[in-house]
Write an enzyme that holds these catalytic residues in place. Structure first.
Site, PDB file in Angstrom:
ATOM      1  N   ARG A 119      11.056  -8.503  22.141  1.00  0.00           N
ATOM      2  CA  ARG A 119      11.253  -6.837  22.853  1.00  0.00           C
ATOM      3  C   ARG A 119      11.488  -6.086  22.480  1.00  0.00           C
ATOM      4  O   ARG A 119      11.171  -4.714  22.559  1.00  0.00           O
ATOM      5  CB  ARG A 119      13.013  -7.213  23.454  1.00  0.00           C
ATOM      6  N   LYS A 128      15.280  -1.006  24.232  1.00  0.00           N
ATOM      7  CA  LYS A 128      16.287  -1.227  23.167  1.00  0.00           C
ATOM      8  C   LYS A 128      16.614   0.556  22.706  1.00  0.00           C
ATOM      9  O   LYS A 128      16.010  -0.411  20.949  1.00  0.00           O
ATOM     10  CB  LYS A 128      17.294  -2.081  22.350  1.00  0.00           C
ATOM     11  N   GLU A 182      23.543  -1.797  35.632  1.00  0.00           N
ATOM     12  CA  GLU A 182      23.947  -2.459  34.805  1.00  0.00           C
ATOM     13  C   GLU A 182      24.948  -1.907  33.936  1.00  0.00           C
ATOM     14  O   GLU A 182      25.399  -0.802  34.420  1.00  0.00           O
ATOM     15  CB  GLU A 182      23.032  -3.246  33.186  1.00  0.00           C
TER      16      GLU A 182
END
Ligand code: PLP
Ligand code: COI
Length: 341
Positions: free
Chosen positions: A82, A184, A220
């Site tokens: 990620r 992220k 989210e």
């Protein structure tokens, strides 16, 4: 190694400097060999890319002490992958996957005195991050970067541990349809600060973000994905290209299917459907699975049947199975657990 004298059972989710951290620098197109340092401070130029244009991405994972006293980390290879996706999206160099996993293990090992003992409820949070270091004043990517990892012992992310949360539907957007919600990057968290501060001021624990384009679908929260349980006991989680692909959520879907024999659905979740669910939880490395008891939509309360006293029964089973795997009480799927020692 002798453990530090820390009140493990009363830790919150905070930063505590530990003995060692990992640093590697990128210059002239290559990473140096990297290594551990005791210096917790970063010294960079006033015009560094990270300071001017927020060129920074990060990861979060945990190390655990298992029931039989080993120290392990959970799926660090997925964090490496990620971080690679995050770095590419912000035009940053990739820190190689094998080196990432080795560096995580080296850093945890060097700080093993800070890994909370089994049964304390605390864990060691591991924070790898990557940022542009050289001066950049025109809008363009930096040429030089630093990759670092620090660790810090933590307790529950939400005060009150596993007490059900009250969250609100926010009017702020977290991520645009073709933006950066799926990576992220620090910038996603910077823009969530106002929403979380005002949510806390109004007495809510977190925000539920809806999709920015139509404001009709559940996305989210600021730091975790949603899991819902239907009245007929299916596990449902929102699918969207603008939410972070949570490693906890991916693991929980596998656990639901393979360990608990539940049906799982990863699909769009219209906000209108929320009052139909039996249980709701927030899942992430920091949040683990934190149950939600109430969702407030502009004054209109949606009270989950699981209530405000405890986790719903399916959320609880998922929580116990996942933490059982992480703490070595249950056999893990191959490759999920990386031993540190
Ligand atoms: N969503 C957001 C916005 C997050 O910051 C996090 C935390 O990392 C998650 C979801 C959960 O992801 P993971 O389970 O990989 O920690
Ligand atoms: C994590 O769960 O690792 C995160 O990065 C979430 C953050 C809000 C603490």
């Amino acid at each position: 190694m002798e453990k530090k004298n820390i009140d493990w059972g009363n830790l919150g989710f905070g930063y505590m400097p530990t003995d060692k951290r990992y640093v590697s620098n990128y210059k002239d197109g290559a990473w140096d060999e990297g290594g551990l340092t005791e210096d917790a401070n970063v010294t960079i130029n006033e015009c560094a890319g990270v300071l001017q244009y927020a060129q920074t991405v990060f990861e979060g994972l945990k190390a655990y002490t298992t029931e039989d006293g080993r120290i392990v980390t959970f799926r660090p290879d997925l964090n490496a992958e990620r971080l690679e996706q995050s770095a590419k999206r912000l035009e940053m160099p990739v820190f190689p996957k094998e080196r990432f996993v080795d560096a995580v293990i080296e850093t945890v090992k060097a700080n093993s005195a800070y890994v909370p003992p089994y049964g304390t409820g605390a864990t060691l949070y591991v924070r790898p991050y990557l940022f542009g270091t050289n001066p950049v004043i025109g809008v363009k990517p930096a040429d030089e970067y630093q990759f670092r990892i620090f660790v810090t012992p933590v307790g529950p992310y939400f005060k009150g541990g596993v007490k059900p949360l009250t969250i609100r539907v926010t009017d702020f957007d977290r991520a645009a349809p073709n933006g950066t919600g799926h990576i992220k990057a620090g910038l996603n968290y910077a823009m969530s600060m106002h929403a979380i501060v005002t949510a806390h001021q109004e007495g809510y624990d977190e925000n539920m973000y809806l999709d920015a384009a139509t404001r009709t679908k559940v996305e989210e929260t600021g730091g975790a994905n949603f899991l819902f349980v239907t009245k007929d006991n299916k596990v449902v989680t929102p699918k969207s290209s603008s939410i972070l692909p949570s490693i906890t959520r991916r693991s929980l879907l596998y656990v639901a299917k393979e360990y608990l024999g539940l049906e799982v659905e990863e699909r769009e979740v219209p906000f209108e459907e929320v009052p139909e669910f039996a249980e709701c939880g927030l899942c992430g490395t920091a949040a683990v699975i934190s149950p939600v008891g109430k969702i407030v939509d502009h004054g209109k309360e949606i009270c989950l049947p699981s209530g405000m006293k405890e986790m719903g029964p399916t959320t609880k089973k998922l929580y116990e199975t996942l933490t059982g795997i992480q703490m070595g009480r249950l056999e893990a799927p191959e490759g999920w657990i990386h031993p540190v020692e």
